[in-house]
Design a protein around this motif. Sequence first.
Motif, PDB file in Angstrom:
ATOM      1  N   ALA A   1     -40.127  -0.899  11.095  1.00  8.04           N
ATOM      2  CA  ALA A   1     -39.479  -0.685  12.392  1.00  8.04           C
ATOM      3  C   ALA A   1     -38.115  -1.376  12.426  1.00  8.04           C
ATOM      4  O   ALA A   1     -37.136  -0.807  12.922  1.00  8.04           O
ATOM      5  CB  ALA A   1     -40.374  -1.212  13.515  1.00  8.04           C
ATOM      6  N   ALA A   2     -38.047  -2.607  11.895  1.00  7.92           N
ATOM      7  CA  ALA A   2     -36.782  -3.329  11.855  1.00  7.92           C
ATOM      8  C   ALA A   2     -35.779  -2.626  10.946  1.00  7.92           C
ATOM      9  O   ALA A   2     -34.595  -2.519  11.267  1.00  7.92           O
ATOM     10  CB  ALA A   2     -37.009  -4.766  11.379  1.00  7.92           C
ATOM     11  N   GLN A   3     -36.272  -2.119   9.821  1.00  5.24           N
ATOM     12  CA  GLN A   3     -35.402  -1.392   8.893  1.00  5.24           C
ATOM     13  C   GLN A   3     -34.798  -0.171   9.571  1.00  5.24           C
ATOM     14  O   GLN A   3     -33.601   0.111   9.441  1.00  5.24           O
ATOM     15  CB  GLN A   3     -36.211  -0.969   7.664  1.00  5.24           C
ATOM     16  CG  GLN A   3     -35.402  -0.214   6.620  1.00  5.24           C
ATOM     17  CD  GLN A   3     -36.231   0.110   5.392  1.00  5.24           C
ATOM     18  OE1 GLN A   3     -37.441  -0.096   5.371  1.00  5.24           O
ATOM     19  NE2 GLN A   3     -35.591   0.621   4.365  1.00  5.24           N
ATOM     20  N   LYS A   4     -35.614   0.541  10.322  1.00  6.45           N
ATOM     21  CA  LYS A   4     -35.133   1.725  11.037  1.00  6.45           C
ATOM     22  C   LYS A   4     -34.081   1.354  12.066  1.00  6.45           C
ATOM     23  O   LYS A   4     -33.045   2.031  12.201  1.00  6.45           O
ATOM     24  CB  LYS A   4     -36.313   2.428  11.714  1.00  6.45           C
ATOM     25  CG  LYS A   4     -35.936   3.725  12.419  1.00  6.45           C
ATOM     26  CD  LYS A   4     -37.170   4.385  13.023  1.00  6.45           C
ATOM     27  CE  LYS A   4     -36.788   5.685  13.741  1.00  6.45           C
ATOM     28  NZ  LYS A   4     -37.988   6.332  14.345  1.00  6.45           N
ATOM     29  N   LYS A   5     -34.311   0.244  12.790  1.00  4.67           N
ATOM     30  CA  LYS A   5     -33.365  -0.171  13.819  1.00  4.67           C
ATOM     31  C   LYS A   5     -32.046  -0.615  13.197  1.00  4.67           C
ATOM     32  O   LYS A   5     -30.969  -0.307  13.719  1.00  4.67           O
ATOM     33  CB  LYS A   5     -33.957  -1.303  14.652  1.00  4.67           C
ATOM     34  CG  LYS A   5     -33.081  -1.683  15.833  1.00  4.67           C
ATOM     35  CD  LYS A   5     -33.772  -2.652  16.767  1.00  4.67           C
ATOM     36  CE  LYS A   5     -32.888  -2.964  17.973  1.00  4.67           C
ATOM     37  NZ  LYS A   5     -33.531  -3.899  18.915  1.00  4.67           N
ATOM     38  N   VAL A   6     -32.117  -1.352  12.084  1.00 11.11           N
ATOM     39  CA  VAL A   6     -30.893  -1.770  11.395  1.00 11.11           C
ATOM     40  C   VAL A   6     -30.058  -0.541  11.047  1.00 11.11           C
ATOM     41  O   VAL A   6     -28.859  -0.478  11.328  1.00 11.11           O
ATOM     42  CB  VAL A   6     -31.213  -2.565  10.110  1.00 11.11           C
ATOM     43  CG1 VAL A   6     -29.935  -2.810   9.318  1.00 11.11           C
ATOM     44  CG2 VAL A   6     -31.866  -3.885  10.442  1.00 11.11           C
TER      45      VAL A   6
ATOM     46  N   THR B   1     -31.808  -7.172  11.291  1.00 15.91           N
ATOM     47  CA  THR B   1     -31.856  -7.621   9.894  1.00 15.91           C
ATOM     48  C   THR B   1     -32.667  -8.896   9.766  1.00 15.91           C
ATOM     49  O   THR B   1     -33.458  -9.068   8.832  1.00 15.91           O
ATOM     50  CB  THR B   1     -30.429  -7.849   9.354  1.00 15.91           C
ATOM     51  OG1 THR B   1     -29.716  -6.612   9.370  1.00 15.91           O
ATOM     52  CG2 THR B   1     -30.460  -8.391   7.931  1.00 15.91           C
ATOM     53  N   ASP B   2     -32.480  -9.824  10.722  1.00 14.66           N
ATOM     54  CA  ASP B   2     -33.261 -11.055  10.714  1.00 14.66           C
ATOM     55  C   ASP B   2     -34.752 -10.754  10.863  1.00 14.66           C
ATOM     56  O   ASP B   2     -35.594 -11.367  10.197  1.00 14.66           O
ATOM     57  CB  ASP B   2     -32.800 -11.971  11.852  1.00 14.66           C
ATOM     58  CG  ASP B   2     -32.516 -13.384  11.368  1.00 14.66           C
ATOM     59  OD1 ASP B   2     -32.109 -13.544  10.201  1.00 14.66           O
ATOM     60  OD2 ASP B   2     -32.718 -14.328  12.140  1.00 14.66           O
ATOM     61  N   ALA B   3     -35.071  -9.793  11.743  1.00 18.69           N
ATOM     62  CA  ALA B   3     -36.475  -9.408  11.926  1.00 18.69           C
ATOM     63  C   ALA B   3     -37.033  -8.786  10.646  1.00 18.69           C
ATOM     64  O   ALA B   3     -38.174  -9.050  10.254  1.00 18.69           O
ATOM     65  CB  ALA B   3     -36.593  -8.420  13.087  1.00 18.69           C
TER      66      ALA B   3
END
Length: 357
Positions: free
Chosen positions: A185-190, A68-70
């Motif tokens: 990419a960060a959204q997907k990981k979250v 989320t920070d990313a």
Amino acid sequence: MGWGKRSVLSAAVTVVCAVTVLGVPGTAFAAPTPTPSPSTSPTPPPSKDLEKVREKLDKLYHDAAVATDAYNAAEEKAKQQSAEIVELAKKIDQGQQRLARLKDQAGATARAQYRTGGIPPTAQFLLSNDPGQVLDGAGLALQGQRAARSLISELTSTQTQLQGYADDAAAQWKKLDADRTAKAAAQKKVQQQIDAAKKLESQLEKKEQQELDQLEQQAALKAQTDWLDTGILKRIHGKASAQGEKAVAFATAQLGKPYVWGAEGPQSYDCSGLTSQAWAAAGHPIPRTSQEQWQQLKHIDVQDMRPGDLIIYFDDASHVALYIGDGAIIQAPRPGRTVTIAGAGSMPILGVVRPDA
């Protein structure tokens, strides 16, 4: 309470400290077990398997917080780059208009020279019936030549400047595209981490979920009590600044609103969304993410902190909360939770930062 007037919040913090989250040094973490009657039996302690589930959930939600920070950082960069591109576009437009005006002037100069036949000044002097007039004209011609050279120089400078703006805009577009990719990419990981946590929780029976909640509360209570047992509160006497009081008041008004990753109000928040908006409401904007808040704001010793300061948690600065005094914080904890009051020592403290230092 260290931040000024004792209010309704002070009473609420006292109640919360006493019965749910904060605890006091040396207190037990659960109410005394009542004497069982023939028809009842004590609740068995949570199983070791549930402890493993709790640890796994903690890791999933922690990884989601890091992602989320990313995501928030990439979003902020994208906003900044978009604004810079807009400014460059304005400069390019202004430069093009200026270039068009200079070209019109150059064209007018060329046409004027054509009308005079382009005869060199020496020839004009020899052929003229009035040499004095030619000499006067020569002076004007010299001024015209200087003006022409200045015009050419300005044209060249404007063209160079325009090319520089165009190159900068192209570079910003590349950065914007890269940050959009990073954001996706960060959204997907979250979402992957949160989905995995929800799936794990959905496999628990209602009784197991209750036991898991008990485990989480006990872990937070133990951490808070260990922190208080150091005597830290005896050394914390800081009084909130005027802006700090406003930040605390804003955060207090958000109690009960849901955590949503990437959110910064007004209906929902993530951890740094809450702290950044609290300080924006206090008239002192701060960085958007917990990691940037840790990197850019002034570091304060824990014993010197005052209400309104931000406590940064975990070694990777993946969580942040607003200190409100009396050993308590207001935080947006994680998905599935709401903005709440908690113990300042209920999580591993990395350090404290002061927005209005």
